[in-house]
Design a protein around this motif. Structure first.
Motif, PDB file in Angstrom:
ATOM      1  N   MET A  73       7.922  10.677   5.031  1.00  0.00           N
ATOM      2  CA  MET A  73       6.688  10.268   4.385  1.00  0.00           C
ATOM      3  C   MET A  73       5.481  10.843   5.134  1.00  0.00           C
ATOM      4  O   MET A  73       5.510  10.956   6.366  1.00  0.00           O
ATOM      5  CB  MET A  73       6.573   8.736   4.370  1.00  0.00           C
ATOM      6  N   PRO A  74       4.422  11.202   4.418  1.00  0.00           N
ATOM      7  CA  PRO A  74       3.193  11.609   5.107  1.00  0.00           C
ATOM      8  C   PRO A  74       2.687  10.470   5.989  1.00  0.00           C
ATOM      9  O   PRO A  74       2.907   9.289   5.681  1.00  0.00           O
ATOM     10  CB  PRO A  74       2.223  11.887   3.953  1.00  0.00           C
ATOM     11  N   PRO A  75       2.021  10.776   7.103  1.00  0.00           N
ATOM     12  CA  PRO A  75       1.529   9.705   7.979  1.00  0.00           C
ATOM     13  C   PRO A  75       0.508   8.823   7.274  1.00  0.00           C
ATOM     14  O   PRO A  75      -0.309   9.309   6.479  1.00  0.00           O
ATOM     15  CB  PRO A  75       0.897  10.475   9.148  1.00  0.00           C
ATOM     16  N   SER A  97       5.987  -4.068  -5.058  1.00  0.00           N
ATOM     17  CA  SER A  97       7.348  -4.217  -4.547  1.00  0.00           C
ATOM     18  C   SER A  97       7.482  -5.266  -3.455  1.00  0.00           C
ATOM     19  O   SER A  97       8.565  -5.834  -3.277  1.00  0.00           O
ATOM     20  CB  SER A  97       7.863  -2.875  -4.035  1.00  0.00           C
ATOM     21  N   LEU A  98       6.411  -5.541  -2.697  1.00  0.00           N
ATOM     22  CA  LEU A  98       6.505  -6.591  -1.685  1.00  0.00           C
ATOM     23  C   LEU A  98       6.260  -7.978  -2.276  1.00  0.00           C
ATOM     24  O   LEU A  98       6.463  -8.985  -1.596  1.00  0.00           O
ATOM     25  CB  LEU A  98       5.544  -6.318  -0.526  1.00  0.00           C
ATOM     26  N   GLU A  99       5.837  -8.041  -3.526  1.00  0.00           N
ATOM     27  CA  GLU A  99       5.847  -9.304  -4.265  1.00  0.00           C
ATOM     28  C   GLU A  99       7.247  -9.585  -4.800  1.00  0.00           C
ATOM     29  O   GLU A  99       7.736 -10.716  -4.735  1.00  0.00           O
ATOM     30  CB  GLU A  99       4.868  -9.247  -5.436  1.00  0.00           C
ATOM     31  N   LEU A 146       3.496  -0.213  -4.277  1.00  0.00           N
ATOM     32  CA  LEU A 146       2.977  -1.122  -3.256  1.00  0.00           C
ATOM     33  C   LEU A 146       1.505  -1.440  -3.452  1.00  0.00           C
ATOM     34  O   LEU A 146       0.978  -2.364  -2.823  1.00  0.00           O
ATOM     35  CB  LEU A 146       3.142  -0.494  -1.861  1.00  0.00           C
ATOM     36  N   ASP A 147       0.826  -0.667  -4.254  1.00  0.00           N
ATOM     37  CA  ASP A 147      -0.624  -0.721  -4.333  1.00  0.00           C
ATOM     38  C   ASP A 147      -1.028  -0.290  -5.739  1.00  0.00           C
ATOM     39  O   ASP A 147      -0.181   0.019  -6.575  1.00  0.00           O
ATOM     40  CB  ASP A 147      -1.226   0.214  -3.276  1.00  0.00           C
ATOM     41  N   GLY A 148      -2.316  -0.246  -6.005  1.00  0.00           N
ATOM     42  CA  GLY A 148      -2.808   0.241  -7.286  1.00  0.00           C
ATOM     43  C   GLY A 148      -3.318  -0.871  -8.174  1.00  0.00           C
ATOM     44  O   GLY A 148      -3.084  -2.052  -7.945  1.00  0.00           O
ATOM     45  N   ASP A 149      -4.025  -0.464  -9.226  1.00  0.00           N
ATOM     46  CA  ASP A 149      -4.768  -1.389 -10.073  1.00  0.00           C
ATOM     47  C   ASP A 149      -4.890  -0.756 -11.453  1.00  0.00           C
ATOM     48  O   ASP A 149      -5.158   0.442 -11.571  1.00  0.00           O
ATOM     49  CB  ASP A 149      -6.151  -1.608  -9.443  1.00  0.00           C
ATOM     50  N   PRO A 194       4.542   0.519   4.459  1.00  0.00           N
ATOM     51  CA  PRO A 194       6.000   0.655   4.555  1.00  0.00           C
ATOM     52  C   PRO A 194       6.519   1.812   3.716  1.00  0.00           C
ATOM     53  O   PRO A 194       5.808   2.356   2.870  1.00  0.00           O
ATOM     54  CB  PRO A 194       6.515  -0.688   4.019  1.00  0.00           C
ATOM     55  N   ASN A 195       7.762   2.195   3.976  1.00  0.00           N
ATOM     56  CA  ASN A 195       8.389   3.212   3.159  1.00  0.00           C
ATOM     57  C   ASN A 195       8.456   2.719   1.715  1.00  0.00           C
ATOM     58  O   ASN A 195       9.048   1.667   1.436  1.00  0.00           O
ATOM     59  CB  ASN A 195       9.802   3.496   3.677  1.00  0.00           C
ATOM     60  N   PRO A 196       7.851   3.433   0.774  1.00  0.00           N
ATOM     61  CA  PRO A 196       7.786   2.902  -0.594  1.00  0.00           C
ATOM     62  C   PRO A 196       9.137   2.799  -1.276  1.00  0.00           C
ATOM     63  O   PRO A 196       9.334   1.901  -2.112  1.00  0.00           O
ATOM     64  CB  PRO A 196       6.875   3.906  -1.315  1.00  0.00           C
TER      65      PRO A 196
END
Length: 312
Positions: free
Chosen positions: A201-203, A107-109, A72-75, A211-213
């Motif tokens: 999932m951790p908070p 994943s949201l893309e 979902l994130d990262g670079d 979202p849930n990955p």
């Protein structure tokens, strides 16, 4: 209406969904190709890579680094916060290996298998332009962390000689050529998604809607979610030909991706006749939080890849 540029006309119109690497800049004995488009498709941001290649008289083996972030994130430019950039880059480049860092669609893309399609496209790109980059196309390994570890494992196991493999290979970017790899380093990656769909999932941090990955990666709420989870799980692709050598490094107290995930993948790889090394990081959480051995862990990954890719 804007007219095509001369370069575009030279390539044909429309131009291919990738570009050759531009001339590098050289800094401290390293040839740096930054922000190279290895794949593009309408409606999505271009997928980029950075290639850092030590100057050498002969083509060098290459390591493709795949970032984490829960898909979902990262670079591509940043390892996890526990691993300084200079430490990772210095270890790989200092061993006489080229480092290729890649972005991929989140994943949201686009849900899975878009992420693996992009990893495979990057591998094909690196081979297509190996001469320009100064790397040896026959000595390419992958190294990923968390979501990137999952994708690295899939890159090492999914081959386009089955109907499932064809579906997971994709045709993004350079559509032809091999995407196989010679060695895999997987840091705390998911290997079997199905059992984790109900894993708590951790908070999330306050004010962050995360979202849930796992469900975001798979997309949709259909009855076929378990089948999609199977398709996206490396353990279910370790039953074909003998896999490349794997190094699995995982914190024994990982609350996000249980250590048992790496144990399950190791068992599947051994069953397939593969060479696999498991390195538990005692007491460490996800991204090796709580460990004081980060430099040794990094150098261990580099040494594994240097041994299996070969350095002159």
């Amino acid at each position: 209406m804007a007219q095509p540029t001369a370069d575009a006309l030279d390539q044909g119109w429309p131009p291919p969904p990738f570009l050759p690497p531009p001339p590098p800049r050289v800094l401290d004995g390293v040839r740096r190709f930054d922000g190279v488009t290895y794949a593009s498709s309408p409606g999505y941001r271009p997928r980029l890579l950075d290639a850092h290649v030590p100057e050498a008289a002969r083509p060098l083996p290459a390591v493709v680094w795949i970032h984490g972030g829960g898909w979902l994130d990262g670079d591509r430019r940043y390892p996890p916060p526990t691993v300084p950039v200079d430490l990772l880059h210095g270890s790989v480049l200092g061993a006489g290996l080229a480092l290729i860092s890649i972005d991929y669609r989140h994943s949201l893309e686009a849900p899975f298998p878009a992420q693996l399609h992009d990893v495979k496209a990057a591998l094909r790109y690196v081979r297509r332009f190996a001469d320009d980059l100064g790397i040896d196309p026959d000595r390419v390994g992958v190294w990923g962390e968390s979501a990137g570890g999952h994708l690295a494992a899939l890159a090492g196991l999914v081959r386009p000689d089955t109907p499932e493999g064809v579906r997971l290979e994709g045709t993004a970017g350079v559509a032809e050529g091999s995407s196989e790899v010679s060695a895999v380093v997987d840091w705390y990656g998911v290997s079997d998604i199905g059992p984790l769909l109900a894993h708590p999932m951790p908070p999330a941090p306050p004010g962050v809607d995360f979202p849930n990955p796992f469900t975001a990666l798979l997309g949709g709420d259909g009855d076929d979610r378990q089948e999609r989870a199977r398709l996206a799980s490396p353990v279910h692709h370790a039953d074909g030909s003998v896999p490349p050598p794997f190094l699995l490094v995982h914190g024994t107290s990982d609350q996000l991706v249980p250590f048992s995930q790496s144990q399950a993948l190791a068992a599947a790889l051994r069953q397939a006749g593969g060479e696999v090394t498991v390195r538990p990081v005692e007491g460490a959480d996800h991204i090796f939080l709580g460990s004081t051995d980060i430099p040794d862990i990094v150098d261990g990954g580099t040494a594994f890849l240097a041994r299996h890719l070969g350095t002159d």
